[in-house]
Motif scaffolding. Structure first.
Motif, PDB file in Angstrom:
ATOM      1  N   LEU A   1       0.834  -1.211   0.000  1.00 39.79           N
ATOM      2  CA  LEU A   1       0.000   0.000   0.000  1.00 39.79           C
ATOM      3  C   LEU A   1       0.867   1.259   0.000  1.00 39.79           C
ATOM      4  CD1 LEU A   1      -2.751  -1.090   2.563  1.00 39.79           C
ATOM      5  CD2 LEU A   1      -3.064  -0.711   0.111  1.00 39.79           C
ATOM      6  N   ILE A   2       1.905   1.264   0.836  1.00 42.75           N
ATOM      7  CA  ILE A   2       2.801   2.431   0.904  1.00 42.75           C
ATOM      8  C   ILE A   2       3.506   2.627  -0.438  1.00 42.75           C
ATOM      9  CG2 ILE A   2       4.883   3.354   1.995  1.00 42.75           C
ATOM     10  CD1 ILE A   2       4.027   1.856   4.556  1.00 42.75           C
TER      11      ILE A   2
ATOM     12  N   TYR B   1       4.401   5.793  -5.382  1.00 47.23           N
ATOM     13  CA  TYR B   1       5.021   5.612  -6.700  1.00 47.23           C
ATOM     14  C   TYR B   1       4.322   6.486  -7.741  1.00 47.23           C
ATOM     15  CZ  TYR B   1       7.183   3.224 -10.651  1.00 47.23           C
ATOM     16  OH  TYR B   1       7.902   2.935 -11.795  1.00 47.23           O
ATOM     17  N   ASP B   2       5.110   7.161  -8.544  1.00 44.53           N
ATOM     18  CA  ASP B   2       4.605   7.965  -9.647  1.00 44.53           C
ATOM     19  C   ASP B   2       5.007   7.306 -10.961  1.00 44.53           C
ATOM     20  OD1 ASP B   2       5.121  10.313 -11.762  1.00 44.53           O
ATOM     21  OD2 ASP B   2       3.561  10.955 -10.363  1.00 44.53           O
ATOM     22  N   ARG B   3       4.068   7.152 -11.851  1.00 40.81           N
ATOM     23  CA  ARG B   3       4.316   6.433 -13.100  1.00 40.81           C
ATOM     24  C   ARG B   3       5.415   7.074 -13.937  1.00 40.81           C
ATOM     25  NH1 ARG B   3       1.035   5.845 -18.049  1.00 40.81           N
ATOM     26  NH2 ARG B   3      -0.239   7.547 -17.244  1.00 40.81           N
ATOM     27  N   PHE B   4       5.568   8.380 -13.798  1.00 42.16           N
ATOM     28  CA  PHE B   4       6.548   9.092 -14.615  1.00 42.16           C
ATOM     29  C   PHE B   4       7.845   9.377 -13.849  1.00 42.16           C
ATOM     30  CE2 PHE B   4       2.310  10.281 -16.160  1.00 42.16           C
ATOM     31  CZ  PHE B   4       2.396   9.821 -17.466  1.00 42.16           C
ATOM     32  N   ALA B   5       7.719   9.675 -12.559  1.00 47.77           N
ATOM     33  CA  ALA B   5       8.903  10.060 -11.770  1.00 47.77           C
ATOM     34  C   ALA B   5       9.472   8.923 -10.939  1.00 47.77           C
ATOM     35  CB  ALA B   5       8.556  11.236 -10.857  1.00 47.77           C
TER      36      ALA B   5
ATOM     37  N   THR C   1       3.649   9.033   3.497  1.00 52.20           N
ATOM     38  CA  THR C   1       2.596   8.014   3.373  1.00 52.20           C
ATOM     39  C   THR C   1       2.724   6.971   4.474  1.00 52.20           C
ATOM     40  OG1 THR C   1       2.606   8.306   0.967  1.00 52.20           O
ATOM     41  CG2 THR C   1       1.574   6.310   1.815  1.00 52.20           C
ATOM     42  N   GLY C   2       3.957   6.567   4.742  1.00 53.29           N
ATOM     43  CA  GLY C   2       4.188   5.592   5.799  1.00 53.29           C
ATOM     44  C   GLY C   2       3.775   6.092   7.163  1.00 53.29           C
ATOM     45  N   VAL C   3       4.074   7.352   7.456  1.00 56.19           N
ATOM     46  CA  VAL C   3       3.658   7.945   8.731  1.00 56.19           C
ATOM     47  C   VAL C   3       2.137   7.964   8.827  1.00 56.19           C
ATOM     48  CG1 VAL C   3       3.615  10.067  10.082  1.00 56.19           C
ATOM     49  CG2 VAL C   3       5.755   9.311   9.035  1.00 56.19           C
ATOM     50  N   GLY C   4       1.474   8.285   7.708  1.00 52.46           N
ATOM     51  CA  GLY C   4       0.006   8.281   7.695  1.00 52.46           C
ATOM     52  C   GLY C   4      -0.566   6.908   7.979  1.00 52.46           C
TER      53      GLY C   4
END
Length: 336
Positions: free
Chosen positions: A138-139, A144-148, A158-161
């Motif tokens: 999930l993290i 992950y960005d498809r372009f970057a 995201t992990g902290v969330g």
């Protein structure tokens, strides 16, 4: 080619860490509610101790020391892998939510799927791995960005969330549990070393016996991944394949340790940084140092924590957090 002087420096540091581990272990064995005098340690090790001395050493102190050492090594190696594949110095299985995901899985298993004690010990690492793996997926997906590609800062946020969300879920589970179950989960969340019998060692040891050599065999790949995706792809590295394999390795290491120690963070953050500061960033050099550094840090935290408050002491997770939280803030400010 690694310079011979660096190899020599690494060997000296490894020897010093081994000496610290032995010294801390001896101090830890001789301290506590049921103490074992230091002059009786060698005779007891050689089988010449009384029943009480033998029981204290082999049934109380030794399993706890070994579990703490192995778990610290697992956390340190997991943190080293995560920092390399994400190229983020703040990555740690406790900070980015992997430990919390494993904790939720263990809590649900403990509360709703009671099994006999013998099977419970060996099932815990598998359950923790399942929870940690789902969390890591999930993290990774949200970072992950498809372009970057993978976004290191976004991964930590995201992990902290997720970590906060899982903490809330844990409170919901606890609210419906019985008093004895709540006490166990509360100690687990605080990072109390609770798996202190030999079966827990046999449950944890196979994971490290397989994953430590595997990671060391991938040291060159980790060096290339840390240079960035364009460089690694240009050299011929299958970046996504290697990253997924190493991510699974980091998750398995953290989950296996969490299953017997509870929610302990910051070991995976501090140990790799300290190792890099001592021998440099090459994985062939700093991973062995990080392994022993992580084991010693958790062993030291548990030894100190057991002496501070009677009768049970302060959980090792809290002692580590008292040191690790300021260190995390220091690294965060340093990156600004």
């Amino acid at each position: 080619m690694i310079h011979p002087a660096l190899r020599k420096k690494q060997r000296l540091i490894l020897f010093a860490l081994l000496a610290l581990i032995v010294a801390t272990s001896v101090i830890g064995i001789g301290m506590g509610v049921s103490s074992l005098s230091y002059d009786r340690l060698i005779p007891t090790l050689l089988g010449q101790g009384s029943f009480k001395e033998t029981f204290i050493l082999y049934s109380v102190r030794m399993p706890r020391l070994i579990i703490t050492l192995l778990a610290g090594m697992a956390f340190a190696l997991s943190g080293a892998i995560l920092q390399s594949i994400t190229r983020n110095d703040l990555a740690d299985p406790g900070i980015i939510g992997i430990n919390s995901g494993a904790g939720v899985a263990v809590t649900v298993f403990f509360l709703f799927f009671p099994i006999d004690a013998g099977s419970f010990v060996y099932a815990l690492p598998l359950v923790a791995f399942a929870g940690a793996f789902i969390t890591a997926c999930l993290i990774y997906f949200f970072s992950y960005d498809r372009f970057a590609g993978l976004q290191p800062v976004k991964l930590v946020l995201t992990g902290v969330g997720f970590s906060m969300a899982f903490s809330g879920a844990m409170i919901v589970f606890i609210s419906s549990a019985e008093r004895a179950q709540v006490d166990f989960i509360a100690k687990w969340l605080a990072g109390s070393i609770w798996g202190t019998d030999w079966p827990f060692i046999w449950a944890l040891l196979p994971w490290l016996a397989v994953l430590i050599p595997f990671t060391l065999s991938k040291a060159h790949r980790l060096n290339l991944l840390e240079l960035g995706e364009p460089v690694a792809i240009g050299i011929g590295v299958a970046v996504e394949k290697e990253r997924v394999a190493l991510l699974l390795t980091a998750v398995a290491l953290a989950a296996s340790a969490v299953s017997v120690t509870g929610g302990i963070a910051f070991i995976g953050l501090m140990a790799p940084h300290m190792a890099k500061a001592l021998v440099g960033p090459r994985h062939q050099l700093f991973i062995p140092v990080a392994l022993l550094m992580g084991g010693w840090l958790l062993l030291l935290a548990d030894t100190v924590g057991r002496q501070l408050v009677d009768p049970d002491g302060i959980p090792a997770g809290i002692v580590v957090a008292l040191i690790g939280a300021p260190y995390f803030l220091y690294l965060l400010l340093k990156k600004q």
